[in-house]
Write an enzyme that holds these catalytic residues in place. Sequence first.
Site, short mmCIF file in Angstrom:
data_model
loop_
_atom_site.label_atom_id
_atom_site.label_comp_id
_atom_site.label_asym_id
_atom_site.label_seq_id
_atom_site.Cartn_x
_atom_site.Cartn_y
_atom_site.Cartn_z
N ARG A 70 0.84 -1.19 0.00
CA ARG A 70 0.00 0.00 0.00
C ARG A 70 0.88 1.25 0.00
O ARG A 70 1.98 1.24 0.54
CB ARG A 70 -0.91 0.01 1.24
CG ARG A 70 -2.08 -0.95 1.13
CD ARG A 70 -2.97 -0.87 2.36
NE ARG A 70 -2.30 -1.37 3.53
CZ ARG A 70 -1.73 -0.62 4.46
NH1 ARG A 70 -1.80 0.70 4.39
NH2 ARG A 70 -1.11 -1.16 5.48
N TYR A 198 -1.56 -3.71 -6.78
CA TYR A 198 -1.25 -4.47 -5.57
C TYR A 198 -2.30 -4.40 -4.47
O TYR A 198 -2.73 -3.31 -4.09
CB TYR A 198 0.09 -4.02 -4.97
CG TYR A 198 0.68 -5.12 -4.12
CD1 TYR A 198 1.43 -6.13 -4.69
CD2 TYR A 198 0.40 -5.19 -2.76
CE1 TYR A 198 1.91 -7.19 -3.93
CE2 TYR A 198 0.89 -6.24 -2.00
CZ TYR A 198 1.65 -7.23 -2.58
OH TYR A 198 2.12 -8.27 -1.84
N LYS A 207 -9.53 -2.71 1.77
CA LYS A 207 -9.27 -1.54 2.63
C LYS A 207 -10.07 -0.31 2.18
O LYS A 207 -10.56 0.45 3.00
CB LYS A 207 -7.76 -1.21 2.67
CG LYS A 207 -6.93 -2.36 3.25
CD LYS A 207 -7.34 -2.67 4.66
CE LYS A 207 -6.92 -4.02 5.19
NZ LYS A 207 -5.53 -4.27 5.45
N HIS A 227 -10.28 -2.74 11.62
CA HIS A 227 -9.17 -3.55 11.12
C HIS A 227 -8.88 -4.65 12.15
O HIS A 227 -7.89 -4.58 12.88
CB HIS A 227 -7.96 -2.63 10.92
CG HIS A 227 -6.82 -3.25 10.17
ND1 HIS A 227 -5.52 -2.80 10.29
CD2 HIS A 227 -6.76 -4.28 9.28
CE1 HIS A 227 -4.72 -3.53 9.51
NE2 HIS A 227 -5.45 -4.43 8.89
N CYS A 251 1.15 -7.45 11.99
CA CYS A 251 1.41 -7.56 13.43
C CYS A 251 0.71 -8.76 14.06
O CYS A 251 0.56 -8.82 15.28
CB CYS A 251 1.05 -6.27 14.15
SG CYS A 251 2.15 -4.91 13.75
N ASP A 278 -8.85 -10.08 9.12
CA ASP A 278 -8.36 -8.72 8.80
C ASP A 278 -9.39 -7.63 9.07
O ASP A 278 -9.02 -6.54 9.48
CB ASP A 278 -7.93 -8.67 7.33
CG ASP A 278 -7.02 -7.48 7.02
OD1 ASP A 278 -6.04 -7.28 7.75
OD2 ASP A 278 -7.30 -6.74 6.05
#
Length: 589
Positions: A70, A198, A207, A227, A251, A278
Amino acid sequence: MTSKLEVLARWVDQIAATTRPAKIHWCDGSDAEYHALVQQMLHTGDLIELNQQTHPGCYLHRSHPSDVARVEHLTFVCTEHEEDAGPNNHWMAPADAHAKIDALFEGCMEGRTMYVIPYCMGPIDSPLSRCGVEITDSPYVVVNMRTMTRMGAAALARIEREGHFVKGLHSTGELDPERRFIMHFPEELTIKSYGSGYGGNALLGKKCHALRLGSFQARREGWLAEHMLIVGIENPQGQTHYVAAAFPSACGKTNLAMLIPPEGYRKNGWRVWTIGDDICWMRPGEDGRLYAINPEAGFFGVAPGTSASSNPNALTSISHDTIFTNVAVTADNQPWWEGLPGTPVTDWQGRPYDPANGPAAHPNSRFTVSAKQCPTWSSKAEDAQGVPISAIVFGGRRPSLLPLVMEAQDWTHGVLMGAAMGSETTAAATGAVGVLRRDSMAMKPFCGYHYGDYFKHWLSFDKPGAKLPKIFHVNWFRKGRDGKFLWPGFGENLRVLEWMIARVEGKARGVETPIGTVPATGELKLEGLDLPRDTLAELINIDPAGWQTELQAIGEYLDSFGDRLPARLRQEQQRVHQALQMPRKAANA
Ligand code: GTP
Ligand code: SPV
Ligand code: MN
């Protein structure tokens, strides 16, 4: 297949008039369509066949080397008033943004096929789900959207019934970083993305829709678009608690969502169920609890580090029918990344592997796979009503200060914990890696409006009749003096979840500290884990001087949101700061 819905048909015509494709293809989401697109991309080289004996139905895509993550500096939220986008977003006036990006779209699909992708985010019959249509010139985007969303005929039927949808326009363009923009128009429920193929830049359902526009819609309609992973933890008595956890990109969400219980837990009958890895959409149900759905239908997961020891469920999921992006390959044409056994011969750019060129797989290389292939996939993920959430967890990469786990005193304190979240940056976005930045609720790159308004929205869920989840903060990434992680992480994280559930059920006392409640001695079950006593002490140690500095920094960070910061949140920060300055009661008293 075309649409009976006039607004949709007119919009598609209008885009075709600008982009001038040779052909328009309405995607029906069928297997036949998927396989035909794969064959076409094998022919053009957009996909490379992997070893079909070891990995049936698996293909590799290599993106342009300048297009691997991103691009936050090229991502804009274009609200009518600049203040509405907030200091947490890059802003451009809608008219300027449209003019700038429309110029790039002019004639950009000449000689190519334009794909129209109707999709639904969330179970097709859920009132919590929302639909969109993505127009793209990338067949790679089509096959990924097919795995990541409910795409095709059923989604189109719902759109025709509802009469409205999120409009997303995407073109891979020339892949020139100078001609690359990801623009959001929340007030028009529109996304325009140019110049990247991408992940989050191009799969607009993810997103762009489910988080940036989703958060904007959620605020208007009284729900939350986050998120977060969603995982079900079933205890030996057969009761399942659902936990939603927000960690920044790369993470540990996918890993926690699919964790395998430590051996002793497995023997005792603990089970883990994956709902999402996610994104989480949740809203209050009639009983006052928060109910969550996963708007996605697949995983776009980080490949490096995925191994039989870290995440066997992910590894099983991706053993067939998976698209890999930017991984390396072995001599016998199997996908490879750092963390797997074996040796790579070709790196992610297709060059002979040479360690001097860096890792063989790109650190942000990914797999795209249907959630149904995950051994721990829960049938509840298809539930139109969603699952009730017992606990919300925040966390990030914090090499020091933040304890392994702590619990907020109440909702307001929990919102402060989420707002104060920080993490070291990762390879999921372009830019420096390993720099500590504040990333409130892991939404810094994804909140489609002013963070001050967003915190206020979070606080607003605390009202009479609400039965809100408890809020926790975890840190799997605290490091010792030797620079190594103190906590083993992965499957062992269930031990921490077990403590949280005990707190939810009123079965663990905990120890109150000014910054939150931490496990009392013996409450974290460590049987079967070789963890030295002083390591545990270090993991939950609270350094008062360090926390004073942290609270000061949190106050300054909150002030950066100016007038729109809810006073209640600043007061909460002051309350905690003052509590830290009081003479400390003896621990464990
Ligand atoms: P996005 O898809 O970018 O949103 O990422 P994510 O949050 O799903 O992260 P993911 O689970 O893919 O993990 C990213 C990296 O963190 C991988 O390299 C993992 O091996 C590592 N990781 C995940 N969980 C743990 C953990 O408990 N401890 C440690 N030390 N590393 C972890
Ligand atoms: C993330 O960066 O949080 C991801 C990958 O999940 S992307 O879809 O590229 O945003
Ligand atoms: Mn993510």
